[in-house]
Design a protein around this motif. Sequence first.
Motif, short mmCIF file in Angstrom:
data_model
loop_
_atom_site.label_atom_id
_atom_site.label_comp_id
_atom_site.label_asym_id
_atom_site.label_seq_id
_atom_site.Cartn_x
_atom_site.Cartn_y
_atom_site.Cartn_z
N GLN A 37 9.70 39.50 -12.17
CA GLN A 37 11.35 39.26 -12.01
C GLN A 37 11.62 39.48 -10.56
O GLN A 37 12.26 38.73 -9.86
CB GLN A 37 11.84 40.75 -12.56
N GLN A 38 10.56 40.14 -9.53
CA GLN A 38 10.90 40.43 -8.31
C GLN A 38 10.42 39.06 -7.81
O GLN A 38 11.46 38.48 -6.76
CB GLN A 38 10.01 41.53 -7.66
N ILE A 39 9.44 38.50 -8.13
CA ILE A 39 9.06 36.89 -7.58
C ILE A 39 10.05 36.09 -7.94
O ILE A 39 10.44 34.96 -7.10
CB ILE A 39 7.68 36.58 -8.41
N LEU A 40 10.61 35.92 -9.25
CA LEU A 40 11.72 35.09 -9.50
C LEU A 40 13.06 35.23 -8.84
O LEU A 40 13.76 34.30 -8.45
CB LEU A 40 12.22 35.04 -10.96
N PHE A 41 13.36 36.26 -8.20
CA PHE A 41 14.69 36.70 -7.21
C PHE A 41 14.13 35.91 -6.06
O PHE A 41 15.04 35.10 -5.41
CB PHE A 41 14.81 37.77 -7.05
N PHE A 42 12.85 36.06 -5.47
CA PHE A 42 12.52 35.29 -4.15
C PHE A 42 12.40 33.75 -4.33
O PHE A 42 12.88 33.29 -3.58
CB PHE A 42 11.27 35.67 -3.86
N ARG A 43 12.01 33.44 -5.59
CA ARG A 43 12.09 31.87 -5.62
C ARG A 43 13.70 31.60 -5.75
O ARG A 43 13.90 30.16 -5.35
CB ARG A 43 11.35 31.62 -7.07
N ALA A 44 14.34 32.26 -6.48
CA ALA A 44 15.78 31.98 -6.43
C ALA A 44 16.46 31.68 -5.05
O ALA A 44 17.05 30.67 -4.86
CB ALA A 44 16.57 32.69 -7.25
N LEU A 45 15.83 32.21 -4.05
CA LEU A 45 16.37 32.23 -2.60
C LEU A 45 15.33 31.22 -1.79
O LEU A 45 15.45 31.26 -0.78
CB LEU A 45 16.21 33.34 -2.18
N GLU A 46 14.60 30.53 -2.73
CA GLU A 46 13.80 29.28 -1.95
C GLU A 46 12.57 29.81 -1.12
O GLU A 46 12.11 29.31 -0.26
CB GLU A 46 14.53 28.24 -1.29
N PHE A 47 12.22 31.14 -1.22
CA PHE A 47 11.03 31.68 -0.44
C PHE A 47 9.94 30.95 -1.18
O PHE A 47 9.60 30.86 -2.26
CB PHE A 47 10.80 33.07 -0.62
N PRO A 48 8.81 30.21 -0.03
CA PRO A 48 7.54 29.85 -0.54
C PRO A 48 6.58 31.14 -1.26
O PRO A 48 6.80 32.31 -0.90
CB PRO A 48 7.04 29.15 0.60
N LEU A 49 5.75 30.51 -1.97
CA LEU A 49 4.93 31.38 -2.89
C LEU A 49 3.90 32.09 -1.71
O LEU A 49 3.58 33.48 -1.83
CB LEU A 49 4.04 30.59 -3.80
N LYS A 50 3.59 31.54 -0.77
CA LYS A 50 2.79 32.17 0.32
C LYS A 50 3.60 33.26 0.91
O LYS A 50 2.85 34.50 1.09
CB LYS A 50 2.34 31.10 1.32
N GLN A 51 4.68 33.13 1.13
CA GLN A 51 5.63 34.23 2.00
C GLN A 51 5.77 35.39 1.08
O GLN A 51 5.88 36.65 1.36
CB GLN A 51 6.99 33.65 2.36
N ILE A 52 6.16 34.90 -0.31
CA ILE A 52 6.49 36.01 -1.25
C ILE A 52 5.20 37.10 -1.35
O ILE A 52 5.30 38.17 -1.28
CB ILE A 52 6.60 35.38 -2.67
N LYS A 53 4.01 36.30 -1.48
CA LYS A 53 2.64 37.20 -1.85
C LYS A 53 2.68 38.17 -0.53
O LYS A 53 2.25 39.46 -0.65
CB LYS A 53 1.48 36.29 -1.72
#
Length: 249
Positions: free
Chosen positions: A50-66
């Motif tokens: 869920q946390q990852i999907l919130f980041f994705r909704a804000l267009e954060f790249p996967l590398k940055q999310i990790k």
Amino acid sequence: MAMMVKEVAELTGVSVRTLHHYDEIGLLVPDEVTEAGYRLYSDRNLEMLQQILFFRALEFPLKQIKEIVSRPDFDRLEALELHHKLLLEKRSRLDRMIATLEQTKRHMKGEIRMTNEEKFQGFDFSKNPYEKEAREKWGDQAVDGMKAKLVDMGEAGQEKLGAEMNAIYAKLAELRGGAPDSDEAQEAIGEWYSFLNRLGSYTPEAFRGLGQLYVDDTRFTNNIDKFGEGLALFMRDAMAVYADRLAGR
């Protein structure tokens, strides 16, 4: 209770392929893998997804999310609170941009006159009150990437959305002299609810809150009332009734 990857995909709408990719890059590694090689996701895994999907909704790249979620000092609740602020700001900006687009169309048709300042309402991304906080927590790269995505809207898509929104506003403006709980008003505000849910995800309470924002925030009030004085207030009341009915109240 642990869930298999197919069950997680069905629950969240995230494809099995994407979940496999998250595992492969170390972003979301299931807590358990059976001897047969089946991935099993725990409640903790689902919370992280869920946390990852919130980041994705804000267009954060996967590398940055990790990088963010892997930090020793990462606070999930704190991140959720900032996600909430940033998503509200994003919604507010998009609404202002759509309103500006509609006014520009009316200006080009000769229906109204716009000042140069009015033509660029919604395009100023330098005044996000949460940007400094986001940069401090998650770094410049992540925030800059999010801002770039926010302004990357195609003209064709904007025009189509604007035309639909204009039609709904016009219908509601004609009804604003009546009762917000009338059948006609509720049918029209239902079209607005459906329209918004094609752009995002609005629960009844979120829909009610947005209606209140139309009155509390003068930027919304001024733009909406250009379609008819008192429209923002009428929409707020109609949206509250609609939200109550959706919630079964």
